[in-house]
Write an enzyme that holds these catalytic residues in place. Sequence first.
Site, PDB file in Angstrom:
ATOM      1  N   MET A 162      -6.074  -6.083  -7.039  1.00  0.00           N
ATOM      2  CA  MET A 162      -6.085  -4.727  -6.492  1.00  0.00           C
ATOM      3  C   MET A 162      -4.854  -3.991  -7.013  1.00  0.00           C
ATOM      4  SD  MET A 162      -6.182  -3.204  -2.631  1.00  0.00           S
ATOM      5  CE  MET A 162      -4.432  -2.988  -2.493  1.00  0.00           C
ATOM      6  N   GLU A 193     -15.122  -1.140   9.209  1.00  0.00           N
ATOM      7  CA  GLU A 193     -16.480  -0.882   8.704  1.00  0.00           C
ATOM      8  C   GLU A 193     -17.030  -2.072   7.924  1.00  0.00           C
ATOM      9  OE1 GLU A 193     -13.813   0.038   7.123  1.00  0.00           O
ATOM     10  OE2 GLU A 193     -14.279  -0.462   5.048  1.00  0.00           O
ATOM     11  N   ASP A 194     -16.157  -2.823   7.254  1.00  0.00           N
ATOM     12  CA  ASP A 194     -16.642  -3.996   6.505  1.00  0.00           C
ATOM     13  C   ASP A 194     -17.041  -5.133   7.455  1.00  0.00           C
ATOM     14  OD1 ASP A 194     -13.980  -4.235   7.231  1.00  0.00           O
ATOM     15  OD2 ASP A 194     -13.272  -4.935   5.283  1.00  0.00           O
ATOM     16  N   ARG A 242      -0.420   3.442   1.656  1.00  0.00           N
ATOM     17  CA  ARG A 242      -1.533   3.965   2.460  1.00  0.00           C
ATOM     18  C   ARG A 242      -1.727   5.456   2.186  1.00  0.00           C
ATOM     19  NH1 ARG A 242      -3.955   1.667   6.473  1.00  0.00           N
ATOM     20  NH2 ARG A 242      -2.361   0.100   6.838  1.00  0.00           N
ATOM     21  N   HIS A 285      -0.802  -0.022  -4.031  1.00  0.00           N
ATOM     22  CA  HIS A 285      -0.700   1.388  -3.599  1.00  0.00           C
ATOM     23  C   HIS A 285      -0.180   1.452  -2.171  1.00  0.00           C
ATOM     24  CE1 HIS A 285      -4.263   1.098  -0.948  1.00  0.00           C
ATOM     25  NE2 HIS A 285      -4.734   0.284  -1.853  1.00  0.00           N
ATOM     26  N   TRP A 313      -8.990   3.901   8.473  1.00  0.00           N
ATOM     27  CA  TRP A 313      -9.031   2.595   7.811  1.00  0.00           C
ATOM     28  C   TRP A 313      -9.488   1.470   8.755  1.00  0.00           C
ATOM     29  CZ3 TRP A 313      -6.755  -2.087   8.632  1.00  0.00           C
ATOM     30  CH2 TRP A 313      -6.854  -3.023   7.576  1.00  0.00           C
ATOM     31  N   ASP A 373     -14.480  -0.699  -3.873  1.00  0.00           N
ATOM     32  CA  ASP A 373     -13.253   0.093  -3.802  1.00  0.00           C
ATOM     33  C   ASP A 373     -12.860   0.492  -5.220  1.00  0.00           C
ATOM     34  OD1 ASP A 373     -13.189  -0.317  -1.110  1.00  0.00           O
ATOM     35  OD2 ASP A 373     -11.289  -1.431  -1.074  1.00  0.00           O
ATOM     36  N   ASP A 409      -9.945   0.553  -6.440  1.00  0.00           N
ATOM     37  CA  ASP A 409      -8.728  -0.106  -6.930  1.00  0.00           C
ATOM     38  C   ASP A 409      -8.893  -1.604  -7.156  1.00  0.00           C
ATOM     39  OD1 ASP A 409      -8.850  -0.925  -4.281  1.00  0.00           O
ATOM     40  OD2 ASP A 409      -7.199   0.348  -3.623  1.00  0.00           O
TER      41      ASP A 409
HETATM   42  N1  UDH Z   1     -10.095   5.579  -0.739  1.00  0.00           N
HETATM   43  C1  UDH Z   1      -9.842   6.706  -1.518  1.00  0.00           C
HETATM   44  N2  UDH Z   1      -8.999   7.660  -1.088  1.00  0.00           N
HETATM   45  C2  UDH Z   1      -8.374   7.568   0.099  1.00  0.00           C
HETATM   46  C3  UDH Z   1      -8.611   6.441   0.890  1.00  0.00           C
HETATM   47  C4  UDH Z   1      -9.451   5.453   0.451  1.00  0.00           C
HETATM   48  O1  UDH Z   1     -10.386   6.826  -2.623  1.00  0.00           O
HETATM   49  O2  UDH Z   1      -7.602   8.489   0.435  1.00  0.00           O
HETATM   50  C5  UDH Z   1     -11.112   4.593  -1.152  1.00  0.00           C
HETATM   51  C6  UDH Z   1     -10.744   3.845  -2.400  1.00  0.00           C
HETATM   52  O3  UDH Z   1     -11.911   3.483  -3.076  1.00  0.00           O
HETATM   53  C7  UDH Z   1     -10.052   2.658  -1.819  1.00  0.00           C
HETATM   54  C8  UDH Z   1     -10.932   2.345  -0.630  1.00  0.00           C
HETATM   55  O4  UDH Z   1     -11.289   3.623  -0.145  1.00  0.00           O
HETATM   56  O5  UDH Z   1      -9.987   1.600  -2.732  1.00  0.00           O
HETATM   57  C9  UDH Z   1     -10.268   1.513   0.459  1.00  0.00           C
HETATM   58  O6  UDH Z   1      -9.069   2.135   0.893  1.00  0.00           O
HETATM   59  P1  UDH Z   1      -7.640   1.442   0.676  1.00  0.00           P
HETATM   60  O7  UDH Z   1      -7.499   1.048  -0.744  1.00  0.00           O
HETATM   61  O8  UDH Z   1      -6.592   2.376   1.182  1.00  0.00           O
HETATM   62  O9  UDH Z   1      -7.700   0.158   1.592  1.00  0.00           O
HETATM   63  P2  UDH Z   1      -6.738  -1.084   1.503  1.00  0.00           P
HETATM   64  O10 UDH Z   1      -7.197  -2.036   2.517  1.00  0.00           O
HETATM   65  O11 UDH Z   1      -5.301  -0.483   1.867  1.00  0.00           O
HETATM   66  O12 UDH Z   1      -6.585  -1.557   0.120  1.00  0.00           O
HETATM   67  C10 UDH Z   1      -4.983  -0.102   3.148  1.00  0.00           C
HETATM   68  C11 UDH Z   1      -3.568   0.447   3.187  1.00  0.00           C
HETATM   69  C12 UDH Z   1      -2.655  -0.390   2.404  1.00  0.00           C
HETATM   70  C13 UDH Z   1      -1.209  -0.118   2.643  1.00  0.00           C
HETATM   71  C14 UDH Z   1      -0.456  -1.127   1.856  1.00  0.00           C
HETATM   72  C15 UDH Z   1       1.008  -1.019   1.988  1.00  0.00           C
HETATM   73  N3  UDH Z   1       1.574  -2.098   1.226  1.00  0.00           N
HETATM   74 MN    MN Z   2      -6.812  -0.646  -1.800  1.00  0.00          MN
END
Ligand code: UDH
Ligand code: MN
Length: 358
Positions: free
Chosen positions: A301, A274-275, A306, A304, A271, A209, A211
Amino acid sequence: MEPRANFSVLHRACALVVALCTLHLSVMLLFYLRSTGDESEHAPPSPGNFTLRTLRKGHSVSTSTMTSTSTMTSTMTSTSTAIPTTQALEKCPDTSPLLVGPRNVNFSQTIDLNEMRQDPKVSVGGRYKPRECVSLQKVALIIPFRHREEHMKHWLYYLHPFLQRQQLDYGVYVIEQDGEDTFNRAKLMNVGYAEALKEYDYDCFIFSDVDIIPLDDRNTYRCFDQPRHLAVSMDKFGFRLPYNQYFGGVSAMSKEQYLKVNGFPNNYWGWGGEDDDIYNRVTFRGMSVSRPDGVVGRCKMIQHVRDNKNEPNPQRFDRIARTRQTMDSDGINSLTYRVVRTEKDQLFTKITVDIGKP
Ligand code: UDH
Ligand code: MN
């Protein structure tokens, strides 16, 4: 009397010929010795006689050294050591001597990458290999991406030095989904695998990822006997695994391991899931997941919200229940996409792709 007189004339003539020949040979020998003496001590460094002498002394010199007179002269003065070539380098050690252990990161600082872009050790496209030894693995870093420029800056800022301290031969591939349709992280991973292999004979793939930043360089971004989960101790999960089968965030697979599981699934849009699907693939192929310990595996991380077009995928539970049935037909062997553009930054290769929509 007659024959005797004839013989004496003949004898004298022969003696003269022999004497002349000896003189001739001595003069030639003298000139030869003088000319070799001149060459090694006084001759000006012209490419011609440099090559001649180099060959006589059994040195191998690259053509680039011979193009500039100044380098040539300096090379000529140090005649006793051969110029090191890549072949002469030894393998890097199992544990890099450059590691520093735990380090903190700070996402509130403004990042300027231009200084890093000047680093002559990194070559265009975000490629690096150590100069001091031959890396144990050639590693491609694959980052699924869309609209996360700020996160990308932090990733590059922290990860380039991190990977260099690990003495890896690596390349950074940012795989950007073109357009504004629903995001598909796993399919972008497959594209990254395929595109990186077109450039270099990578033997290990890190899927990360954008981030997630590792905090400890003892967490080596390389491949192991089993597929490896690297983001095992994340701040957002209280520095522990959220569940035992968790394989998200950052993972590593060798080319062999990746092909054994037919890569990632291509049909998880939005979202989640897939993992877990790739985790299932790994176990269904008789492999297990390897991990660093929870201290070495600490990472952060960047916080950010969603993203648009990456809502939780409601189909994810049904899909991960069917991995066994779908994995052989859905994966790297069924991948289709179209490259829209390729950008070669000094610190990364960005490949923008049209991967279709759900
Ligand atoms: N990613 C992008 N652009 C997007 C979506 C995803 O670059 O529009 C990539 C990026 O590498 C990211 C990864 O896909 O690190 C995973 O997506 P994510 O960071 O959105 O997943 P995570 O599980 O967050 O970290 C899900 C939503 C979190 C909401 C949190 C509210 N507090
Ligand atoms: Mn993330």
